[in-house]
Design a protein around this motif. Structure first.
Motif: not given
Length: 632
Positions: A138-162
């Motif tokens: 999570a980047h910028d304003d998405l930092v600290d928006t969820v806590n352990p134990g929360d049930r969430v639906t995440v929209t994002g981009i699937y990345r692969a890094t070497p």
């Protein structure tokens, strides 16, 4: 997304200067991808997955713009970071000297970054499989928006890094490491109680209820019989057990939060703990499952499948930073929720020991691998236990039936017995109810009880906006009730109430006032709290020998009548030793007391009496298990 929308904005409104860039947060995708079905075709694609957050890291500074300085001509140059790679300039653009540019870290631009670990939801998990996890960034304003134990639906981009074989070499492994760059978090509350977000800066609560819904909830609170209707809406498939459902309803509402840390009195527990015990097949586990599926931060665990570290926290090594980190367990993940523990009687003693601090102080003290901290565990505990002999024995106390430590039983506000009455009329009514569940239409069932969505909104609204306080009349009523409860057992030397019972009455009265959407606790709330508490005590703290209520069963594990019998048996053992005027073997003394004592006793009771007499220095046991009176 961000780049396209900002370019489009510049084309449309060329004369407008934005103070901050426009950020796009798409969500609510039509198709949600299962965590197990992610494959190489999804790389660099927009995906949506759901699960439960199990860990979130500290904030990591990530460089977005590098600042270079030429040490020959002192010319500066900035470079934007592209997917974690810094394109270092090989030639100075001013003096054209090769390899003269050096990075200046304190002049670079950094943004916030956080690693979040998402675990597969139990509903998506195939039978017999362990849950999968995926790493989110999570980047910028998405930092600290969820806590352990929360049930969430995440929209994002699937990345692969070497992954490099060696940090000093450019060669990389053939297997890439995958993660998801988060674009949007959405908390799942469609089928659970709503969680109200509080703004830390202003302290205001973001309203998630429309004015029409608030008016509907206020109207429901003023209707006649709302208490009974709400209780019947709890686990409607379970037959009767009305008082137990009312107790669970009080647990869902909870007491008012009281924090007197500034005055030195500390913080008082507001959560209500309930224990369900009784015969097998009496819907104890179904009640736990219903509550677990209702609350937003609920955790469900079984006694035999839980360890002390699984309930509290355990030490693990972070695969990303290689540092020792603390992984939280079920009790911490259910903070501000309900922790449902099934098969409570089958827990190990070491596992049950961690619950003592959680159920009263509502904190977890951790001192492991150099990590010393105190974690919040403000969770209500809803536990279910079976008797040790499979069937409930009416001749034994609750401590002897389920063999739980009395120090743990005393921390439960309500202890209910769910017994099988073995009555023909009850069996007929229960069978009729069970059969009707299979042929009754949904419309008819819905018309008979409160809609589950209304129930969720009602409880969430009450927990968020209603914070009741005791009135003078209610306070006097509580004092009078507590004094009367203490007075009941004074005549026969038994204790029928302790200060913990008074605190339980206060929490139950506050929960009942919340149920009425009232900010003031009145006498009728105290009356219902007293009735519900007495009903639970009548079942769990009744001495089977005398048929009277004795709270010492829960506080000390032994009733006053048992303690009196133990003292009487001790006197008889001493008298037998005096009359014999010699030393006895353990078995000989047991047989002699068995013949002469008018009331029967067990081997365990006999051994406990011998141990008590030894501690009182009245008898001596020699090395060859001979027992004699101690010489004065």
């Amino acid at each position: 997304f961000d780049q396209c929308i900002n370019e489009l904005f510049q084309e449309r409104f060329a004369d407008v200067t934005l103070q901050h860039q426009i950020q796009v947060r798409p969500y609510n995708a039509e198709k949600t991808t299962n965590m197990r079905t992610l494959n190489p075709t999804d790389i660099d694609q927009l995906i949506t997955i759901s699960g439960m957050v199990i860990r979130s890291s500290n904030i990591i500074p990530e460089m977005t713009e590098a600042f270079f300085l030429c040490y020959v001509c002192q010319k500066t140059h900035t470079v934007e970071i592209d997917r974690g790679r810094i394109a270092e300039p090989g030639v100075c653009p001013n003096c054209e000297t090769r390899h003269s540019m050096s990075i200046v870290h304190n002049r670079c631009v950094f943004t916030d970054k956080q690693m979040v670990k998402l675990q597969e939801a139990p509903d998506d998990m195939p039978a017999g499989e362990t849950p999968h996890t995926v790493i989110l960034y999570a980047h910028d304003d998405l930092v600290d928006t969820v806590n352990p134990g929360d049930r969430v639906t995440v929209t994002g981009i699937y990345r692969a890094t070497p992954v490099r074989l060696n940090p000093r070499q450019r060669s990389v492994k053939s297997v890439y490491r995958t993660h998801i760059d988060v674009i949007h978090f959405r908390k799942d509350d469609e089928h659970r109680l709503r969680e109200i977000d509080t703004d830390d800066e202003t302290g205001s609560k973001s309203a998630q209820f429309t004015p029409e819904r608030v008016a509907q909830l206020q109207e429901l609170s003023q209707s006649a019989g709302v208490y009974e209707r709400l209780a019947h809406a709890i686990a409607p498939s379970i037959y009767e057990n009305t008082d137990i459902k009312k107790g669970v309803l009080m647990q869902l509402f909870g007491g008012a939060r009281k924090d007197f840390s500034n005055t030195g009195r500390g913080r008082f527990r507001q959560d209500i703990n309930i224990l369900l015990c009784g015969d097998p097949g009496t819907s104890k586990s179904q009640m736990l499952q219903y509550v677990y599926n209702l609350v937003p931060r609920g955790q469900y665990t079984s006694g035999k499948g839980s360890s002390a570290t699984g309930l509290t926290a355990y030490i693990t090594r972070d695969p990303e930073t290689k540092q020792v980190v603390l992984q939280t367990g079920a009790l911490v993940l259910s903070d501000n929720g309900v922790c449902c523990i099934d098969e409570f009687d089958k827990m190990d003693d070491s596992t049950r020991a961690v619950l003592h601090e959680v159920m009263e102080q509502q904190t977890l003290s951790i001192a492991k691998a150099g990590i010393i901290c105190v974690l919040n565990a403000r969770a209500s505990v809803l536990a279910a236990a079976n008797p040790c002999d499979s069937r409930w024995n009416a001749k034994l106390t609750i401590v002897e039936n389920i063999q739980l430590p009395h120090t743990l039983l005393s921390r439960f506000d309500l202890i209910f017995l769910m017994l099988d009455p073995q009555d023909e009329s009850f069996d007929r009514r229960l069978a009729t109810h069970l059969v009707s569940l299979y042929y009754r239409t949904g419309a008819r069932t819905k018309a008979e009880s409160i809609d589950s969505e209304v129930l969720r909104d009602y409880i969430a609204y009450a927990r968020t906006f209603i914070n009741p306080r005791l009135s003078d009349e209610a306070g006097q009523k509580l004092i009078q009730t507590y004094v009367q409860m203490r007075k009941i057992g004074m005549g026969r030397g038994a204790v029928t109430a302790y200060p913990r019972q008074l605190e339980s009455l206060i929490r139950l009265a506050e929960a009942h006032a919340r149920m009425r959407l009232s900010n003031v606790v009145e006498e009728l709330d105290v009356d219902e709290a007293t009735r519900l508490h007495k009903e639970a005590i009548k079942q769990s703290a009744t001495d089977p020998k005398t048929g009277q209520i004795d709270m010492e069963i829960l506080m000390t594990g032994m009733s006053a009548s048992s303690r009196a019998k133990r003292a009487e048996l001790g006197k008889f053992v001493l008298q037998t030793l005096k009359n014999g005027n010699r030393s006895f073997k353990m078995t000989e003394l047991y047989d002699a007391c068995k013949e002469g004592y008018k009331d029967g006793f067990t081997q365990i009771q006999y051994e406990m009496v011998i141990r008590d007499l030894q501690e009182e220095n009245k008898i001596v046991q020699t090395s060859n298990r001979q027992i004699r009176l101690k010489e004065v």
